[in-house]
Write a protein that holds these residues in place. Sequence first.
Motif, PDB file in Angstrom:
ATOM      1  N   GLY A 298       0.789  -1.229   0.000  1.00  0.00           N
ATOM      2  CA  GLY A 298       0.000   0.000   0.000  1.00  0.00           C
ATOM      3  C   GLY A 298       0.817   1.274   0.000  1.00  0.00           C
ATOM      4  O   GLY A 298       0.263   2.357   0.187  1.00  0.00           O
ATOM      5  N   LEU A 299       2.128   1.167  -0.219  1.00  0.00           N
ATOM      6  CA  LEU A 299       2.991   2.348  -0.161  1.00  0.00           C
ATOM      7  C   LEU A 299       3.393   2.835  -1.545  1.00  0.00           C
ATOM      8  O   LEU A 299       3.774   2.041  -2.406  1.00  0.00           O
ATOM      9  CB  LEU A 299       4.265   2.051   0.636  1.00  0.00           C
ATOM     10  N   HIS A 300       3.314   4.132  -1.718  1.00  0.00           N
ATOM     11  CA  HIS A 300       3.862   4.769  -2.915  1.00  0.00           C
ATOM     12  C   HIS A 300       5.385   4.751  -2.785  1.00  0.00           C
ATOM     13  O   HIS A 300       5.924   4.675  -1.673  1.00  0.00           O
ATOM     14  CB  HIS A 300       3.346   6.211  -3.001  1.00  0.00           C
ATOM     15  N   GLN A 301       6.082   4.813  -3.924  1.00  0.00           N
ATOM     16  CA  GLN A 301       7.545   4.757  -3.893  1.00  0.00           C
ATOM     17  C   GLN A 301       8.144   5.865  -3.020  1.00  0.00           C
ATOM     18  O   GLN A 301       9.164   5.660  -2.370  1.00  0.00           O
ATOM     19  CB  GLN A 301       8.110   4.866  -5.303  1.00  0.00           C
ATOM     20  N   ARG A 302       7.507   7.033  -2.999  1.00  0.00           N
ATOM     21  CA  ARG A 302       8.030   8.126  -2.172  1.00  0.00           C
ATOM     22  C   ARG A 302       7.993   7.748  -0.699  1.00  0.00           C
ATOM     23  O   ARG A 302       8.951   7.964   0.049  1.00  0.00           O
ATOM     24  CB  ARG A 302       7.198   9.392  -2.403  1.00  0.00           C
ATOM     25  N   ASP A 303       6.858   7.159  -0.276  1.00  0.00           N
ATOM     26  CA  ASP A 303       6.716   6.758   1.122  1.00  0.00           C
ATOM     27  C   ASP A 303       7.578   5.547   1.429  1.00  0.00           C
ATOM     28  O   ASP A 303       7.987   5.330   2.575  1.00  0.00           O
ATOM     29  CB  ASP A 303       5.247   6.452   1.429  1.00  0.00           C
ATOM     30  N   ASN A 304       7.844   4.737   0.409  1.00  0.00           N
ATOM     31  CA  ASN A 304       8.670   3.544   0.593  1.00  0.00           C
ATOM     32  C   ASN A 304      10.083   3.920   1.026  1.00  0.00           C
ATOM     33  O   ASN A 304      10.697   3.232   1.843  1.00  0.00           O
ATOM     34  CB  ASN A 304       8.701   2.755  -0.718  1.00  0.00           C
TER      35      ASN A 304
END
Length: 799
Positions: A364-370
Amino acid sequence: MIQGKKGEHKSVFDQLRKEGFVRARVDGAVRTLDEEIVLEKNKKHSIDIVVDRLVVKEGIESRLADSMETASKWAEGIVVIEEVDGPEHMYSQHFACPDCHISLPKIEPRMFSFNSPFGACPACLGIGSTMEVDEERVIPDGSISFADGCVQALSSNPNAWFMRQVEGLLKANGYSLDSTYDELPKALQKKVMYGTTDKVAFTYENMRGEVKEFFTEYEGILPMVKRRHSEASTDSMREEFEKFMSIKPCTTCHGARLKPEVLAITVGGDKNINEVTQLTIKEALDFFGKLQLTEREQVIGGAQILKEINARLGFLNNVGLDYLTMNRSAGTLSGGEAQRIRLATQIGSGLVGVLYILDEPSIGLHQRDNDRLIDTLKGLRDLGNTLLVVEHDEDTMRAADYLVDIGPGAGEHGGQIIAAGSVDEVMKVKDSITGQYLSGRKFIALPEQRRKPGKNCIEIRGAKENNLQNVNVKFPIGLFNVVTGVSGSGKSTLINEILYKGLANQLYRSNHKVGGAHKEIRGLEYIDKIINIDQSPIGRTPRSNPATYTGVFDAIRELYSQTPEAKMRGYKQGRFSFNVKGGRCEACRGDGIIKIEMHFLPDVYVPCEVCKGARYNRETLEVKYKGKSIADVLDMTVDDAVEFFSAIPKINRKMVTLQEVGLGYIRLGQAATTLSGGEAQRVKLATELARRSTGKTLYILDEPTTGLHAEDIRKLLHVLQQLVEGGDTVVVIEHNLDVIKMADHITDLGPEGGNRGGTIVATGTPEEIVKVKESYTGKFLGPVLEQTKKFMKAAQKKK
């Protein structure tokens, strides 16, 4: 001391004399206690003790303190100071106002909890909302007449008791049951809905055919539905009336969930606890960081409390949850958000020497949040902890200190350690599929040509549920649509709550209002079926399995009933079901296992001693097809079943679809409870693929790559592209860049999460999204597109 009580109060004056008091103020006049004071019996009186008389000057501090303490003791915390020829000043040791007569209990932590009766709003019991009758659900279409059933909550029978009352009210105002709700003036609409104290004349025909006249107050449709809901004697009756109700904020606390006296207590000058918890994590950090406390407030609040609050908020911010409000309901959190909250809790504990096991934290994570998540995991490691992470995300694998690759395949084709070591070491192992994808020897190629959108599309107008900011969105028909955006930007709300529920409501002609808030959805004429393939389990019990869910087991049972042995014995199709008596093992009732209940311990399951886990009795197992019993077939993998039933098209077609979505390793009789969310979703997808498509189906998938390896994603994409090639429309919510790069049309939401999201940042092909500077998706998608093109060129040169 005594206020507004009748009596002579002789005992009071005697007690005051014994205690050494000299004066008392009786009914406003100061009297000495050495005289006899006679009061009227039947009249209310006011008696105050005069404790001391002082002249304000230096040196009286000690005497003043003693006098205040004495007065407070006798008057239960209330002290009055009267100036000579001046006003009175009332002081209290309690949280009370003598003017408006409001008092507060002792302020303690439990007062600020809506889970405690000391703080919870008495009207909604701390829930913050109540079930109220919804006018739009009662009359969804005001253009239909009353006679034709515009009021969904009432019987369509014109002779029904309440309908006769409605008719009486309409007739008294010059209308009839043939009138529509929209035709009525606003004042009359209000009477119809909410009732009136005016009496209404109407007739009613009873069961004996007798017509009688009545003259009574009209209750109103909404009060009637609410009354019947509260009086319902069964759950089914209550649920029937709940169709016309919706959850609305409590009218007493307006959703704050706490008592008014609790909400009157503020911090920072103007914010009560409800207003503080409505802040996002980022806003709360700013609020508490700038909070200025006086020296007295520092003693009360304590610098340590503020330090702890700021530290915990900082941990939540660091794992990418800055967009969440602090009062967000736990039930509305995604799996990834809930996991990151638990992660932040562990970071806050500051433990050292702990082994942390995380199962796909990037879900459920976008690459930025990853990237933030990876930094957080490294922070835990640097504290002196060990982290064991199960993950398919490429960035997480590359950040690992030590990588263990298990394979080479899945299910019975796996279970071996293929490679272990640093990322570079794993990439060099030829047999490692993971290493092949990390090194670029294997990759998901870009489509040779993207499909172009036509004129036909499904359009959502005025979407404003949750954080969506009244957006208009188009999804071209016959294309592979992907919805992207950072976590919390509004993707699931837009697709699951508005698009799916709204379209399903129209397509299946439901009269009940469902789904998120929006003005309208256009383009219904372009689809004839809508399928939402989510990751919910395909069954709640071990009896459900891939064979039963896909429907292939019916065909298998039919095949076994047609065998010569079955015909000779007279066995029908039902004989080969493990759910009914006859062919199943009665010792375990077809479960194959027996539950042993353990006192004070979890239940233990053991194989059935009679059938040895086969589920069927001896006679049923004697019937064979190509040397295999029905139990042997249930124990087959999908790959084995494809070959075994190659001559039976009805069965083989469903087996092949399961194989195509990458589930060749699962067994036909594998319990549904043992399947992961990703596996369950692919079983559902295979079930739909096996059905004949009309070319006008809309498929909706929410993060189908959850739990999938890159090789499985390649297979999944092939299947989805097949659907689109057949004329169907696919809408996928996704963060995985390999899926996003394959899209024909992208809708990117954002720019941030929570209240800073909910807008359309960009739409178009992946190449067009990359050019939009405001798009975080475009920022991370650009390098992936370039890298894939390089891999494709390198592969062409080798050829």
